[in-house]
Structure formats: C-alpha cells, structure tokens
Design a protein around this motif. Structure first.
Motif, PDB file in Angstrom:
ATOM      1  N   PHE A 256       0.855  -1.185   0.000  1.00 11.56           N
ATOM      2  CA  PHE A 256       0.000   0.000   0.000  1.00 11.56           C
ATOM      3  C   PHE A 256       0.896   1.243   0.000  1.00 11.56           C
ATOM      4  O   PHE A 256       1.825   1.350   0.803  1.00 11.56           O
ATOM      5  CB  PHE A 256      -0.896   0.025   1.239  1.00 11.56           C
ATOM      6  CG  PHE A 256      -2.050  -0.937   1.159  1.00 11.56           C
ATOM      7  CD1 PHE A 256      -3.210  -0.604   0.470  1.00 11.56           C
ATOM      8  CD2 PHE A 256      -1.983  -2.180   1.781  1.00 11.56           C
ATOM      9  CE1 PHE A 256      -4.271  -1.486   0.395  1.00 11.56           C
ATOM     10  CE2 PHE A 256      -3.046  -3.072   1.708  1.00 11.56           C
ATOM     11  CZ  PHE A 256      -4.188  -2.715   1.006  1.00 11.56           C
ATOM     12  N   LYS A 258      -0.684   4.493  -0.975  1.00  7.03           N
ATOM     13  CA  LYS A 258      -1.619   5.564  -1.323  1.00  7.03           C
ATOM     14  C   LYS A 258      -1.229   6.862  -0.627  1.00  7.03           C
ATOM     15  O   LYS A 258      -0.945   6.884   0.562  1.00  7.03           O
ATOM     16  CB  LYS A 258      -3.043   5.163  -0.918  1.00  7.03           C
ATOM     17  CG  LYS A 258      -4.096   6.201  -1.252  1.00  7.03           C
ATOM     18  CD  LYS A 258      -4.345   6.283  -2.738  1.00  7.03           C
ATOM     19  CE  LYS A 258      -5.352   7.383  -3.053  1.00  7.03           C
ATOM     20  NZ  LYS A 258      -4.741   8.700  -3.233  1.00  7.03           N
ATOM     21  N   ASP A 264      -5.936   7.764  -7.413  1.00  5.47           N
ATOM     22  CA  ASP A 264      -6.065   6.331  -7.127  1.00  5.47           C
ATOM     23  C   ASP A 264      -5.636   5.489  -8.324  1.00  5.47           C
ATOM     24  O   ASP A 264      -5.451   4.274  -8.204  1.00  5.47           O
ATOM     25  CB  ASP A 264      -7.520   5.992  -6.785  1.00  5.47           C
ATOM     26  CG  ASP A 264      -7.908   6.504  -5.411  1.00  5.47           C
ATOM     27  OD1 ASP A 264      -7.017   6.961  -4.666  1.00  5.47           O
ATOM     28  OD2 ASP A 264      -9.116   6.452  -5.072  1.00  5.47           O
ATOM     29  N   ASN A 267       0.052   3.938  -8.853  1.00  4.78           N
ATOM     30  CA  ASN A 267       0.641   3.137  -7.787  1.00  4.78           C
ATOM     31  C   ASN A 267       2.163   3.288  -7.895  1.00  4.78           C
ATOM     32  O   ASN A 267       2.794   2.682  -8.768  1.00  4.78           O
ATOM     33  CB  ASN A 267       0.232   1.669  -7.927  1.00  4.78           C
ATOM     34  CG  ASN A 267       0.654   0.821  -6.739  1.00  4.78           C
ATOM     35  OD1 ASN A 267       1.798   0.873  -6.316  1.00  4.78           O
ATOM     36  ND2 ASN A 267      -0.272   0.024  -6.224  1.00  4.78           N
ATOM     37  N   GLN A 346      -5.360  -0.206  -5.406  1.00  7.62           N
ATOM     38  CA  GLN A 346      -5.117  -0.238  -3.961  1.00  7.62           C
ATOM     39  C   GLN A 346      -6.408  -0.149  -3.154  1.00  7.62           C
ATOM     40  O   GLN A 346      -6.365  -0.077  -1.929  1.00  7.62           O
ATOM     41  CB  GLN A 346      -4.199   0.925  -3.555  1.00  7.62           C
ATOM     42  CG  GLN A 346      -2.830   0.886  -4.207  1.00  7.62           C
ATOM     43  CD  GLN A 346      -1.918   1.944  -3.640  1.00  7.62           C
ATOM     44  OE1 GLN A 346      -1.344   1.778  -2.554  1.00  7.62           O
ATOM     45  NE2 GLN A 346      -1.782   3.057  -4.350  1.00  7.62           N
ATOM     46  N   HIS A 347      -7.546  -0.137  -3.852  1.00  8.53           N
ATOM     47  CA  HIS A 347      -8.840  -0.052  -3.183  1.00  8.53           C
ATOM     48  C   HIS A 347      -9.776  -1.134  -3.724  1.00  8.53           C
ATOM     49  O   HIS A 347      -9.724  -1.459  -4.916  1.00  8.53           O
ATOM     50  CB  HIS A 347      -9.484   1.322  -3.413  1.00  8.53           C
ATOM     51  CG  HIS A 347      -8.665   2.472  -2.904  1.00  8.53           C
ATOM     52  ND1 HIS A 347      -8.680   2.870  -1.591  1.00  8.53           N
ATOM     53  CD2 HIS A 347      -7.791   3.299  -3.547  1.00  8.53           C
ATOM     54  CE1 HIS A 347      -7.867   3.902  -1.441  1.00  8.53           C
ATOM     55  NE2 HIS A 347      -7.314   4.183  -2.613  1.00  8.53           N
ATOM     56  N   LEU A 348     -10.637  -1.628  -2.865  1.00  9.87           N
ATOM     57  CA  LEU A 348     -11.571  -2.682  -3.282  1.00  9.87           C
ATOM     58  C   LEU A 348     -12.492  -2.219  -4.399  1.00  9.87           C
ATOM     59  O   LEU A 348     -12.821  -2.994  -5.300  1.00  9.87           O
ATOM     60  CB  LEU A 348     -12.398  -3.146  -2.068  1.00  9.87           C
ATOM     61  CG  LEU A 348     -11.677  -4.031  -1.048  1.00  9.87           C
ATOM     62  CD1 LEU A 348     -12.568  -4.275   0.163  1.00  9.87           C
ATOM     63  CD2 LEU A 348     -11.280  -5.376  -1.686  1.00  9.87           C
ATOM     64  N   TYR A 349     -12.915  -0.951  -4.359  1.00  8.02           N
ATOM     65  CA  TYR A 349     -13.856  -0.482  -5.368  1.00  8.02           C
ATOM     66  C   TYR A 349     -13.261  -0.543  -6.775  1.00  8.02           C
ATOM     67  O   TYR A 349     -13.986  -0.626  -7.768  1.00  8.02           O
ATOM     68  CB  TYR A 349     -14.328   0.940  -5.042  1.00  8.02           C
ATOM     69  CG  TYR A 349     -13.393   2.046  -5.470  1.00  8.02           C
ATOM     70  CD1 TYR A 349     -13.450   2.571  -6.758  1.00  8.02           C
ATOM     71  CD2 TYR A 349     -12.441   2.560  -4.593  1.00  8.02           C
ATOM     72  CE1 TYR A 349     -12.586   3.595  -7.157  1.00  8.02           C
ATOM     73  CE2 TYR A 349     -11.583   3.571  -4.973  1.00  8.02           C
ATOM     74  CZ  TYR A 349     -11.656   4.084  -6.251  1.00  8.02           C
ATOM     75  OH  TYR A 349     -10.802   5.080  -6.653  1.00  8.02           O
ATOM     76  N   GLN A 350     -11.930  -0.516  -6.877  1.00  6.27           N
ATOM     77  CA  GLN A 350     -11.285  -0.543  -8.182  1.00  6.27           C
ATOM     78  C   GLN A 350     -11.377  -1.918  -8.855  1.00  6.27           C
ATOM     79  O   GLN A 350     -11.177  -2.029 -10.068  1.00  6.27           O
ATOM     80  CB  GLN A 350      -9.818  -0.125  -8.056  1.00  6.27           C
ATOM     81  CG  GLN A 350      -9.633   1.343  -7.693  1.00  6.27           C
ATOM     82  CD  GLN A 350      -8.176   1.710  -7.490  1.00  6.27           C
ATOM     83  OE1 GLN A 350      -7.516   1.206  -6.584  1.00  6.27           O
ATOM     84  NE2 GLN A 350      -7.673   2.601  -8.332  1.00  6.27           N
ATOM     85  N   ILE A 389      -5.729  -6.890  -1.688  1.00  8.45           N
ATOM     86  CA  ILE A 389      -6.867  -6.379  -2.453  1.00  8.45           C
ATOM     87  C   ILE A 389      -7.296  -7.377  -3.524  1.00  8.45           C
ATOM     88  O   ILE A 389      -8.479  -7.709  -3.660  1.00  8.45           O
ATOM     89  CB  ILE A 389      -6.508  -5.028  -3.106  1.00  8.45           C
ATOM     90  CG1 ILE A 389      -6.247  -3.960  -2.036  1.00  8.45           C
ATOM     91  CG2 ILE A 389      -7.620  -4.579  -4.060  1.00  8.45           C
ATOM     92  CD1 ILE A 389      -7.455  -3.626  -1.190  1.00  8.45           C
TER      93      ILE A 389
END
Length: 408
Positions: A256, A258, A264, A267, A346-350, A389
């Motif tokens: 991670f 971020k 977002d 990376n 780096q995010h679940l929504y991605q 993730i």
C-alpha cells in the motif's frame, strides 16, 4: 498465423489476380497485419495516414505510393496493382470510393469481436452497380477477449424488436461476430461435432504461449476449446533457466502506498517494481533485447503509464523508453516474449473496473481483461499487485496462488 495462411491460400487459389481486403478495428492491429505481410514478403497497400501508422509501414501507405499524383485515376491504378489492401474499418468507411475502384474476392476482418455491427456490416455489404463489392468475408476473433467499447449499459442497449430477435440480434453492444457465433446453440466442444455449423471454424492450436503460461487461461477461460500448442520451438522448452528470474510465471506483491495528493489510478510502488524488472530484463537479454519484441507492460490506467515512464527515465537506459506500456484494451492483438501486468489498484472499489468485462460460461467466469493480459506473453508472464486487495476476487486469488507456488 491463421490470417497468414488464409491470405496465402486465397492468393494460391485465385484463378485471376487476387484481390484481398484485410481489416481490423485499431491501427495497432492493422500494424500487426502489416508486420505479418512484410515478414512473408507479401506486397500490399495500406490505407491511412502517417500519424497512425508504424514507421516501418509508411512506405506502403497509399499516400506514399501516390506521391504528388492524388488523382482518382492514379488511385485506381495503384489499387489495381496491389493484390492486398489493408486498413482499419473506420478508414474504409471514410473512403467508400475504394469499393468503387476495386472489387474484392475476399475480405478478412481481424479482431472482429471488437467491432460493433453498424461499423462493419455496411462495409461487408457494399454494392456497386447492383453487384456486391465483396464476394466472401471471414471474421476472425475471440468473444472471450475484449469486446467493443460501449458507453451505454446493457439494459439501455437491449433490443426488443421480435424481427431482430429472430436473427439473433438482442443487444446493440454485441458484435456481428458474436451474433453469428452465439445465434447457434451448438456447444462447440468436439473437434468433429456434427452440430458445429459449417460456417464456424474453431482454432484449437495456439503458437504464442508456452504451455505453462497457457495452463491458467485454458483451465479458467478455454475449458471448451482446450487450446493446444502448435508446438513451436519456444513452446517445447522444458527448462526456464535461460529466462529472467528462471520462472515462467511470477507474482510480485506490492505494498500500500496511497498518498492523499495522488490519484487512485497511480501506484508508485508498482511503478518502481516495474522499472526495476525492466532494467533486469534489459541486462539479462543484453544484445538480444528488442523493445518491440522482448518485453511489454500492461496497466489498467493511463495515469500509471506516466508514472512508470518517470521511473524508467531515472534508470538512464534509452532503450527502455521504447518499450510499449499501455492498457489492456490497446494491447489486444499484440504479443511479447515477456509481459508484465501491473494491476495498480489499492482499493476494493477498483476491482469493479478490472472485472468490468466478464460473463459466465459453463459455470466459469470469463474475465476478458485478464484473459487478454495473460495471453499476450510468449515465454514469461510477470504479475505485480496488492495481494490483499486482489485476493478479494476469487479468480485473481487463484491466479496469485498459481503464480506463487508453481515453478519451472
């Protein structure tokens, strides 16, 4: 390879001077076609402009051949002198006069599963003086790889007209290729199945991936087809000792990283990993390194391309500036000996974006984006991503587990 043999067969079988039209949706796919023709010493003319054409094929452009004589009669003469005409579907739609100047015995559309029906059916049905301008057409594609880009959701593009349903047209987001394929209920699982419609041919041998790389997509995406190696020499290699890091499939975890002031879609840690991998691959291949063939990098976001380029600049290796770094969508149709796939997220929504092109077949989730990414590699596949993730998705978790524990 299939396209190469189709062209050679058409040239050999023609009782008169052959006339073949080769089309694809993107300029990159057309560059691949031109490369195949050039490698096989097959003369051709390409429609397009110099800004969307690989430098290697600019001498084949119609404008280059015409020079200072852009008259219609000169265009007709040049086209009549060439057996093979190549271009994107959009370029052919922008130059309809081509069909008034030249009749084609055969049209072959590569990457046809990417082309929406209105963008191709008009070309294939072009008429001149009451006669069809194309005698026969062949669509080459893979409905398990990326489809056409459509802005509307599936519900908005659905078709309700019973007459269109009767010909298998149920959604405007589908390609002509997919409609012709799925309008038949045949399972298409047998090499000699009497149920397979005579106008459908299934390629069951692939000459790109080493069997170790092909294992995952074969099990997850091509359970029906079970693609076998041709085999070519690089597919018969038992040892991977000559490869970078001596493994054909590699997973490298990222951390991670971020930061509140950075998108977002970037990376930094993965960009640094990719740059170091490219440096290692460059030194490993040494004099055999070719930026157009040795290695390529796939990322989901264009923002990440810029970040990786920035990291590469700091290495002071000009050759690496020529390495293609692009999205999955633009890599379809290409191949490299080594492919690096930086998941970036780096995010679940991605994960919703990464898995936005999926469908189910026989209980298997067919992830078109992942399928395209993996099947670009000939000898080695390296994936970089945040394990925590990515493991939230069962398919990505299975991929990571396989890439982590299987060594060759």
């Amino acid at each position: 390879m299939a396209l190469q043999y189709l062209v050679k067969e058409a040239l050999a079988d023609s009782g008169e001077p052959a006339s073949i039209l080769l089309m694809a949706y993107t300029n990159r796919a057309v560059d691949e076609i031109c490369g195949m023709l050039a490698d096989n010493h097959l003369d051709f003319v390409r429609l397009g402009n110099e800004y969307s054409c690989d430098a290697r094929f600019k001498p084949f452009l119609l404008d280059s051949l015409l020079g200072d004589s852009p008259k219609l009669s000169d265009i007709k003469t040049r086209l009549s002198q060439k057996n093979i005409v190549v271009g994107t579907t959009s370029m052919l739609m922008a130059k309809p006069y081509v069909f008034q100047l030249k009749h084609f015995q055969l049209a072959i559309v590569d990457e046809a599963s990417q082309i929406l029906e209105p963008n191709i059916v008009g070309l294939l049905a072009s008429h001149r003086d009451g006669q069809c301008c194309i005698d026969k057409f062949i669509l080459v594609g893979d409905h398990k790889q990326l489809p056409a880009v459509v802005q509307q959701d599936e519900q908005s593009s659905a078709v309700s007209d019973p007459m269109l349903h009767a010909i298998g047209l149920r959604n405007c987001r589908n390609s002509l290729f997919e409609r012709l394929l799925t309008s038949h209920s045949s399972p298409l699982t047998s090499h000699s199945s009497p149920l397979t419609p005579p106008h459908i041919g299934i390629l069951r041998r692939q000459g790109r991936m080493h069997p170790d790389i092909a294992a995952f997509p074969n099990r997850m995406f091509y359970a029906r087809e079970q693609l076998m190696p041709v085999p070519l020499p690089h597919q018969e290699e038992l040892s991977a000792d000559h490869l970078f890091m001596r493994r054909r499939r590699i997973f490298i975890p990222s951390e991670f990283c971020k930061q509140p002031n950075i998108s977002d879609k970037v990376n930094i840690h993965e960009a640094q990993i990719v740059a170091r991998l490219l440096e290692g691959i460059y030194h490993h291949y040494s004099q055999q390194f070719d930026a157009n063939k040795t290695v390529g990098v796939i990322v989901p976001y264009r923002n990440q391309i810029a970040m990786i380029r920035k990291e590469i600049e700091q290495l002071g290796l000009p050759c690496l500036q020529q390495v293609t770094i692009d999205t999955v969508e633009r890599y379809q149709g290409s191949q490299r000996d080594v492919v690096i796939y930086s998941f970036t997220v780096q995010h679940l929504y991605q994960l919703d974006f990464l898995t936005s092109n999926c469908f189910e077949e026989d209980g298997h989730v067919i992830d078109r984006k992942l399928n395209v990414a993996i099947t670009r590699a000939r000898k080695q596949m390296i994936i970089v991503g945040n394990e925590r993730i990515l493991s939230s998705n069962p398919l990505f978790k299975a991929l990571i587990e396989e890439y982590k524990i299987v060594e060759r």
